[in-house]
Design an enzyme around this catalytic site. Structure first.
Site, PDB file in Angstrom:
ATOM      1  N   GLU A 112       4.919  -3.637  12.347  1.00 42.35           N
ATOM      2  CA  GLU A 112       4.186  -2.663  12.229  1.00 42.35           C
ATOM      3  C   GLU A 112       2.795  -3.243  11.761  1.00 42.35           C
ATOM      4  O   GLU A 112       2.725  -3.665  10.608  1.00 42.35           O
ATOM      5  CB  GLU A 112       4.276  -1.262  11.309  1.00 42.35           C
ATOM      6  CG  GLU A 112       3.753  -0.257  11.569  1.00 42.35           C
ATOM      7  CD  GLU A 112       2.605  -0.074  10.348  1.00 42.35           C
ATOM      8  OE1 GLU A 112       1.264  -0.439  10.627  1.00 42.35           O
ATOM      9  OE2 GLU A 112       3.068   0.009   9.268  1.00 42.35           O
ATOM     10  N   LEU A 113       1.728  -3.652  12.472  1.00 39.19           N
ATOM     11  CA  LEU A 113       0.762  -4.440  12.021  1.00 39.19           C
ATOM     12  C   LEU A 113      -0.640  -3.696  11.970  1.00 39.19           C
ATOM     13  O   LEU A 113      -0.604  -2.881  11.712  1.00 39.19           O
ATOM     14  CB  LEU A 113       0.652  -5.749  12.971  1.00 39.19           C
ATOM     15  CG  LEU A 113       2.034  -6.320  13.337  1.00 39.19           C
ATOM     16  CD1 LEU A 113       1.752  -7.463  14.464  1.00 39.19           C
ATOM     17  CD2 LEU A 113       2.622  -6.959  11.998  1.00 39.19           C
ATOM     18  N   SER A 141       1.224  10.887  10.208  1.00 43.84           N
ATOM     19  CA  SER A 141       2.573  10.724   9.826  1.00 43.84           C
ATOM     20  C   SER A 141       3.778  11.678   9.648  1.00 43.84           C
ATOM     21  O   SER A 141       3.367  12.623   8.997  1.00 43.84           O
ATOM     22  CB  SER A 141       2.441   9.748   8.599  1.00 43.84           C
ATOM     23  OG  SER A 141       1.564   8.427   8.899  1.00 43.84           O
ATOM     24  N   ARG A 177      -7.016   9.278   2.408  1.00 43.81           N
ATOM     25  CA  ARG A 177      -5.472   9.079   1.964  1.00 43.81           C
ATOM     26  C   ARG A 177      -5.274   7.741   1.393  1.00 43.81           C
ATOM     27  O   ARG A 177      -5.755   6.490   2.254  1.00 43.81           O
ATOM     28  CB  ARG A 177      -4.812   9.458   3.274  1.00 43.81           C
ATOM     29  CG  ARG A 177      -3.292   9.438   2.998  1.00 43.81           C
ATOM     30  CD  ARG A 177      -2.551   9.387   4.222  1.00 43.81           C
ATOM     31  NE  ARG A 177      -1.057   9.287   4.000  1.00 43.81           N
ATOM     32  CZ  ARG A 177      -0.267   9.045   4.978  1.00 43.81           C
ATOM     33  NH1 ARG A 177      -0.422   8.555   6.117  1.00 43.81           N
ATOM     34  NH2 ARG A 177       0.971   8.967   4.701  1.00 43.81           N
ATOM     35  N   CYS A 215      -2.926   1.562   6.835  1.00 49.23           N
ATOM     36  CA  CYS A 215      -3.089   1.171   8.039  1.00 49.23           C
ATOM     37  C   CYS A 215      -3.674   1.941   9.234  1.00 49.23           C
ATOM     38  O   CYS A 215      -4.198   1.698  10.339  1.00 49.23           O
ATOM     39  CB  CYS A 215      -1.742   0.369   8.598  1.00 49.23           C
ATOM     40  SG  CYS A 215      -0.376   1.357   8.363  1.00 49.23           S
ATOM     41  N   ASN A 240       0.747  -1.254  -0.066  1.00 52.75           N
ATOM     42  CA  ASN A 240      -0.020   0.050  -0.094  1.00 52.75           C
ATOM     43  C   ASN A 240       0.678   1.209  -0.184  1.00 52.75           C
ATOM     44  O   ASN A 240       0.292   2.221  -0.708  1.00 52.75           O
ATOM     45  CB  ASN A 240      -0.923   0.075   1.098  1.00 52.75           C
ATOM     46  CG  ASN A 240      -0.416   0.127   2.480  1.00 52.75           C
ATOM     47  OD1 ASN A 240       0.641  -0.568   2.643  1.00 52.75           O
ATOM     48  ND2 ASN A 240      -0.976   0.380   3.626  1.00 52.75           N
ATOM     49  N   LYS A 297      12.184  -7.814   0.822  1.00 63.21           N
ATOM     50  CA  LYS A 297      11.254  -8.528  -0.005  1.00 63.21           C
ATOM     51  C   LYS A 297      10.077  -7.747  -0.162  1.00 63.21           C
ATOM     52  O   LYS A 297       9.336  -7.728   0.736  1.00 63.21           O
ATOM     53  CB  LYS A 297      10.984  -9.829   0.739  1.00 63.21           C
ATOM     54  CG  LYS A 297      10.146 -10.722  -0.051  1.00 63.21           C
ATOM     55  CD  LYS A 297       9.207 -11.453   0.699  1.00 63.21           C
ATOM     56  CE  LYS A 297       7.724 -11.026   1.116  1.00 63.21           C
ATOM     57  NZ  LYS A 297       7.186 -10.339  -0.018  1.00 63.21           N
ATOM     58  N   SER A 313      -0.172  -7.339   7.843  1.00 65.01           N
ATOM     59  CA  SER A 313      -1.255  -7.886   8.631  1.00 65.01           C
ATOM     60  C   SER A 313      -0.842  -8.530   9.927  1.00 65.01           C
ATOM     61  O   SER A 313       0.301  -9.124  10.312  1.00 65.01           O
ATOM     62  CB  SER A 313      -2.115  -8.988   8.002  1.00 65.01           C
ATOM     63  OG  SER A 313      -1.367 -10.435   7.944  1.00 65.01           O
TER      64      SER A 313
END
Length: 489
Positions: free
Chosen positions: A263-264, A454, A291, A297, A164, A187, A242
């Site tokens: 960071e889930l 952010s 946004r 998230c 995202n 990755k 996730s």
């Protein structure tokens, strides 16, 4: 690539390396395989990229380990200057980079332009932090000696980034890792590998030595990640994605006691009290919800509005969201592009349909449009119970779900009634209430009278099932450093 008023999509695609990035060069997979990257607006193939195998991952790790000592010994100022040059190169190519993200992710070009600015700022920030890795020297309180505390690179790192925010989620991990003197394998998500490959090439142009950064696109994420994590040479894992996947990675990391940053998932509440500036709250709500087309998230997932101002807020937010122009993200005037995939679009549609079946009222949108592309319109639902099924998980799309509350305590209770704790937002003009509610909300980040929180200079991360560790800010580089205590006489 260059910064032009008119950018040719094909020229941008032609300028991106499509091999694996190993040892400072674009190379094919050892097995020769590739996989396709698609345009979410047309469902047509954009380009094929090399498909990394476990063998490729081991080769990349070999090259990284070989480069690790020299990179760790590189003076901090020199590491910082490479990051700074990468920042400047990306800034010069901002238009091309934004278009590239829109092509592979689908979202509207203004959102991609905003990410370009946000994502590159992490490189500037950590270029400056590279020379500020401090220690301390003190006398032992007992007078028996001296205490010297220093910091060292944690070791070879693996970063797993989501689709995202294909630039910012990379720079937010790569920036501090390299600034601290670590080598890193990345990755990227298979949906959006092109931005990360373009970034790797920019780093090479900025002077980053071969082997320090590798990029491994793959269609076999689980197999490749497991192969890297289960190698004893990897000492740090940073993942954004996730919560279920994060739990699995934490379990694998525990086997070797590897450092982790996770960071889930999020389920951000957005509270509007009856003393709020409603017009300002609507603007903030639109920013927090729309946004990246809601695929964030930190996106506001549940709107909790005090009963006395609920209809005014809902009507004004509906009017605001109705102005969103849906279409291919790269077309002029479009403000809402498609979602990243059919799977994501169907997930959003299922959430809306379930909410309506449970009694929600559709004030705007709510139906998948006909035709090609993974589109879903801006949607507003109200008359939703604050604890309904639609409020329990991330919607990850342009859907505003509105519930009402009577008292401050009811609002805070509903806001905290989730296993997640990444971000939360609220609007009020009462200073005492602002302090009370900000302290009471159980989340790692709180936006008070603002819908975008952010910032590269601030620590980003959550509590509860939303993860561990922080990215950004002065805290971000600490995640990539080991503390060493030296006892002196």
């Amino acid at each position: 690539m260059s910064n032009n008023d008119v950018v040719d999509p094909q020229a941008v695609l032609d300028g991106v390396p499509t091999g694996l990035w190993i040892d400072g060069a674009s190379v094919p997979s050892t097995a020769g395989g590739t996989f396709a990257v698609y345009d979410p607006a047309t469902e047509e193939e954009l380009v094929s990229v090399a498909d990394a195998t476990v063998e490729d991952a081991r080769l990349a790790l070999d090259k990284a380990v070989a480069a690790a000592d020299d990179w760790a010994a590189t003076p901090p100022r020199e590491r910082g200057e490479i990051l700074r040059r990468a920042f400047e190169l990306l800034t010069d190519r901002a238009d091309d980079l934004a278009l590239l993200m829109t092509l592979e992710l689908g979202r509207a070009l203004p959102d991609s332009a905003a990410e370009t600015k946000y994502g590159t700022e992490f490189l500037r920030w950590f270029a400056e932090e590279a020379v500020r890795i401090d220690g301390r020297f003190t006398r032992s309180p007992a007078g028996t000696g001296r205490i010297l505390v220093s910091h060292a690179p944690v070791g070879p790192c693996l970063a797993i980034t989501p689709w995202n925010f294909p630039l910012a989620m990379g720079t937010r991990k790569i920036g501090p890792a390299l600034a601290a003197g670590n080598v890193m394998l990345v990755k990227p998500a298979h949906e959006t590998p092109l931005t990360m490959l373009a970034l790797a090439e920019v780093f090479a142009e900025a002077g980053l030595p071969g082997g320090v950064l590798s990029v491994l696109p793959t269609s076999s994420s689980g197999d490749l990640s497991t192969a890297i994590i289960t190698d004893d040479r990897i000492r740090k894992i940073s993942f954004t994605g996730s919560t279920p996947v994060g739990r699995n990675l934490l379990g694998q990391a525990a086997e070797r006691v590897q450092r982790t940053s996770m960071e889930l998932g999020g389920n951000a509440p957005f509270l509007v009290f009856d003393d709020a500036d409603i017009d300002a709250a609507v603007e903030g709500a639109f920013a927090a919800k729309m946004r990246n087309g809601g695929e964030a998230c930190t996106a506001a997932n549940r709107f909790l509005v005090q009963a006395g101002v609920a209809e005014e807020f809902t009507a004004k937010l509906t009017e605001k969201m109705s102005a969103a122009r849906l279409g291919p993200g790269y077309e002029s005037g479009i403000t809402l592009g498609p979602l990243v995939s059919a799977k994501q679009r169907d997930k959003v549609a299922e959430a809306v349909d379930g909410a309506v079946a449970d009694g929600a009222r559709v004030r705007l949108g709510g139906k998948v449009p006909e035709g090609k592309g993974f589109f879903y319109p801006a949607t507003v639902l109200d008359q939703v119970d604050a604890y309904a099924a639609v409020t329990r998980g991330e919607i990850f799309g342009p859907v505003a779900v509105i519930s009402t509350f009577e008292s401050e305590s009811d609002a805070v209770k509903a806001a905290n009634s989730t296993e997640y704790g990444l971000a939360s937002y609220f609007y009020s003009r009462d200073l005492d209430r602002c302090m009370r509610v900000a302290e009471a909300l159980d989340s790692g980040m709180v936006g008070v009278n603002r819908g975008v929180i952010s910032d590269p200079a601030a620590p980003f991360g959550g509590v509860k099932q939303s993860g561990i560790g922080r990215e950004g800010g002065s805290e971000g580089i600490e995640e990539y450093l080991s503390v060493k205590y030296i006892a002196l006489t």
